[in-house]
Scaffold this active site. Structure first.
Site, mmCIF file in Angstrom:
data_model
loop_
_atom_site.group_PDB
_atom_site.id
_atom_site.type_symbol
_atom_site.label_atom_id
_atom_site.label_comp_id
_atom_site.label_asym_id
_atom_site.label_seq_id
_atom_site.Cartn_x
_atom_site.Cartn_y
_atom_site.Cartn_z
ATOM 1 N N GLU A 415 0.786 -1.236 0.000
ATOM 2 C CA GLU A 415 0.000 0.000 0.000
ATOM 3 C C GLU A 415 0.817 1.284 0.000
ATOM 4 O O GLU A 415 0.543 2.209 0.781
ATOM 5 C CB GLU A 415 -0.986 -0.005 1.177
ATOM 6 C CG GLU A 415 -1.981 -1.153 1.100
ATOM 7 C CD GLU A 415 -3.214 -0.932 1.979
ATOM 8 O OE1 GLU A 415 -3.149 -0.108 2.909
ATOM 9 O OE2 GLU A 415 -4.241 -1.580 1.710
ATOM 10 N N TYR A 470 -11.567 -2.844 0.574
ATOM 11 C CA TYR A 470 -12.422 -2.860 1.773
ATOM 12 C C TYR A 470 -13.824 -2.333 1.502
ATOM 13 O O TYR A 470 -14.410 -1.669 2.346
ATOM 14 C CB TYR A 470 -11.714 -2.113 2.916
ATOM 15 C CG TYR A 470 -10.563 -2.939 3.454
ATOM 16 C CD1 TYR A 470 -10.809 -3.975 4.357
ATOM 17 C CD2 TYR A 470 -9.264 -2.727 3.022
ATOM 18 C CE1 TYR A 470 -9.776 -4.765 4.840
ATOM 19 C CE2 TYR A 470 -8.224 -3.519 3.494
ATOM 20 C CZ TYR A 470 -8.484 -4.533 4.405
ATOM 21 O OH TYR A 470 -7.469 -5.325 4.876
HETATM 22 C C1 BDP Z 1 -4.628 -2.273 4.974
HETATM 23 C C2 BDP Z 1 -3.262 -2.684 5.439
HETATM 24 C C3 BDP Z 1 -3.271 -3.616 6.646
HETATM 25 C C4 BDP Z 1 -4.321 -3.153 7.624
HETATM 26 C C5 BDP Z 1 -5.675 -3.246 6.954
HETATM 27 C C6 BDP Z 1 -6.820 -2.834 7.886
HETATM 28 O O1 BDP Z 1 -2.508 -3.255 4.403
HETATM 29 O O2 BDP Z 1 -1.998 -3.657 7.226
HETATM 30 O O3 BDP Z 1 -4.284 -3.870 8.816
HETATM 31 O O4 BDP Z 1 -5.701 -2.385 5.848
HETATM 32 O O5 BDP Z 1 -7.161 -1.654 7.924
HETATM 33 O O6 BDP Z 1 -4.566 -0.919 4.763
HETATM 34 O O7 BDP Z 1 -7.322 -3.690 8.600
#
Ligand code: BDP
Length: 603
Positions: A415, A470
């Protein structure tokens, strides 16, 4: 970089156990030369482990700077003719190693090994004082980056833009080992096959010799039978009736390398390897010519009390749970894992996406903490010093892991910002370096949500598209119908623009075990399951999706923050490895689709 081992010409002593332990609250140790005498402390600390959660004192847990480890070590009396080396499997994030008063090694980068030849400073049969100063500071010159601020009351605070706790200390084993003077420094194995014939290209690097030594290699199968061999420091050995390393079936050969001088073996090293081929073709990643579909997780080295310390028992338990879910792969998010983990994956046919510790190279995450408007690729953040450390991180990862058949793909960052112009200037040379160091494996990086096909400036530099998404969690929270549409739309855009394999390296939802709901209620076990089911429907509709790795295997510790309740709760398992409902959902799906995408035809 070779893992130390016992061989007919080498001896190996493990230096794990209890060390004297002193926390350098005043930052005085380096200045005052703490290595010169017995540490002034009553504390002891176990190695390997993170020290943070072991003590009750918050000033130790949140300490920023050096901690010191010390013990006596006796060099075996039989080693007077040998070269004597110390090796640390890791020191997080940097270490200075002293033999008595002498600095013998310095290393930064918290997840890769380093060693020192200490022959000139020790005597066979006698003791020396081993002192290791470990520093956990992250700055813009480190990978991962961070920043240390000094508060008005003098306390030092560590900030970083990644979502896992800054566990620190000696997380992995410490070793003392001997080699002959003329010895094997490195072994590189590159395999391929044609029909039933395996070919094993190899290169042996030697040091300390007179130049009149000869090198031979013998290939042993898993039963110890000799099935091939070759002579010379570089060449190719053939295996007539080869057994391939396959996902789910980690068949390993051993290359026994011998250095011969005047008819006798002066050094011998055994390198395990598997014969397999990895390639990207169109929208597929092929292992041994067959399309492979990744199932599994992004993981963390994270356990109660020991933090990021390696434990063989915990490792076996995690692999048992992986197997129970039907997972065939994992990503070493967000740093190289202990070598024991990689060796286990080799032996058991588990496929690995191997990642550097380049995480948090993204000023947008600072915006999340109320510091908007910063640029990532700028003098005061990701700059030339960061790039130099990033090059080192890639170089050391490949040097350590190049011979692992389980590793099918390098991930050089998680990321990073890929929307600024500076991203391309930054990543182009890093992608090229990775390919130069290892022309045999595909290369990728893991993309975050803002790097959409329109905004992203670097995806074409890489062989695969790896996406963390997400929808349904950070966006369209609680609205899986909208999330489903948005996810499918974006995946189809990637497919159209690049026609390359897409691996979803993160998707998931924080979940409180025991919270239940009849509705699409975030944090409930039902919501986590419904969200995963929704993603799976979309993956099955979009042909280019060649893998699904859920975030995360288990709940894990993070720094304090208002969106984290005792850590990140996106695990399919709790932090103490109890299954949430989602674990059962994944098990049902993955045990049905070993290595192959649902609906994909067999060749
Ligand atoms: C992403 C990351 C990860 C985080 C995850 C989250 O790669 O390390 O723990 O999201 O927000 O941004 O759970």
């Amino acid at each position: 970089m070779l893992k130390p081992q016992n061989s007919p010409t080498r001896e190996l002593i493990n230096l794990d156990g209890l060390y004297r332990f002193q926390v350098d609250h005043e930052q005085a140790g380096i200045r005052d030369g703490w290595q010169n005498s017995t540490l002034d402390t009553t504390l002891e600390m176990g190695v390997p482990a993170s020290y943070n959660d072991v003590f009750t004192d918050p000033a130790i847990r949140e300490h920023v700077g050096y901690v010191w480890y010390q013990r006596q070590v006796r060099v075996p009396r039989g080693w007077s003719e040998e070269r004597i080396h110390l090796r640390l499997d890791s020191a997080t994030h940097s270490g200075k190693v002293f033999v008595n008063e002498i600095l013998v090694a310095e290393h930064s980068g918290g997840y890769t090994p380093f060693s020192a030849d200490i022959t000139e400073h020790v005597t066979a049969g006698e003791e020396f004082r081993l002192t290791i100063a470990v520093n956990n500071e992250l700055t813009q010159a480190t990978i991962p980056p961070g920043s240390v601020t000094v508060l008005e009351d003098g306390r030092r605070k560590q900030r970083y833009l990644h979502d896992f706790y800054n566990y620190s200390g000696l997380h992995r084993s410490v070793w003392l080992y001997s080699t002959p003077t003329a010895h094997i420094e490195d072994v590189t194995v590159v395999t391929d096959f044609e029909g039933k014939r395996g070919s094993v290209g190899y290169r042996i690097d030697l040091v300390g010799g007179s130049g009149i030594e000869q090198v031979t290699v013998r290939i042993l199968d898993a039963d110890g039978n000799e099935v091939g061999g070759a002579a010379g420091a570089e060449g190719t050995a053939e295996i007539p009736d080869v057994e391939l390393w396959q996902p789910g079936m980690g068949y390993l050969y051993t290359m026994v390398v011998e250095v011969v001088e005047e008819g006798s073996v002066v050094d011998s090293y055994s390198q395990p390897f598997g014969v397999r081929r990895v390639e990207v073709q169109g929208k597929q990643l092929l292992i041994n010519g067959e399309p492979f579909y990744f199932t599994g997780f992004g993981m963390h080295e994270d356990h109660v009390t020991i933090g990021k310390g390696h434990s063989n028992a915990q490792m076996i338990n995690d692999f048992q749970l992986l197997k129970w879910t039907g997972a065939n792969s994992f990503r070493t998010s967000h740093y190289p894992y202990a070598e024991e983990v990689m060796d286990f994956a080799d032996r058991h046919g588990i496929v690995v996406i191997d990642e550097t510790a380049a995480v948090g190279l993204n000023a947008a995450f600072a915006g999340f903490f109320g510091e908007g408007g910063k640029k990532t690729y700028a003098e005061d953040f990701v700059n030339e010093e960061t790039a130099a450390s990033h090059r080192q991180a890639i170089t050391e990862l490949i040097a350590r892991d190049k011979n692992h058949p389980s590793v099918v793909l390098w991930s050089i960052a998680n990321e990073p910002d890929v929307t600024e112009e500076g991203a391309r200037t930054y990543f182009e040379p890093l992608a090229a370096l990775t390919r130069k160091l290892d022309p045999t494996r595909p290369v990728g990086f893991v993309n975050e949500v803002r790097g959409t096909p329109n905004e992203d400036k670097v995806a074409d530099l890489f062989d695969v598209i790896m996406l963390n998404r997400y929808y349904g969690w950070y966006v369209h929270t609680g609205d899986l119908a909208s999330a489903e549409q948005a996810l499918e739309k974006e995946l189809r855009e990637w497919d159209q623009k690049y026609g390359r394999p897409i691996i979803i390296t993160e998707y998931g939802a924080d979940t409180l075990p025991g919270l239940h709901s009849l509705y699409d209620q975030p944090w409930s076990e039902e919501y986590q399951t419904a969200l995963l089911d929704m993603y799976h429907r979309v993956f099955d509709r979009v042909e280019a999706v060649t893998g699904e790795q859920v975030w995360n295997f288990a709940d894990f510790q993070t720094s304090y923050g208002i969106i984290r309740v005792d850590g990140n709760k996106k695990g399919a398992f709790t932090r103490d490895r109890k299954p949430k409902s989602a674990a059962h959902t994944l098990r049902r799906r993955w045990t049905e689709i070993p290595n192959r995408k649902p609906g994909a035809s067999r060749p």
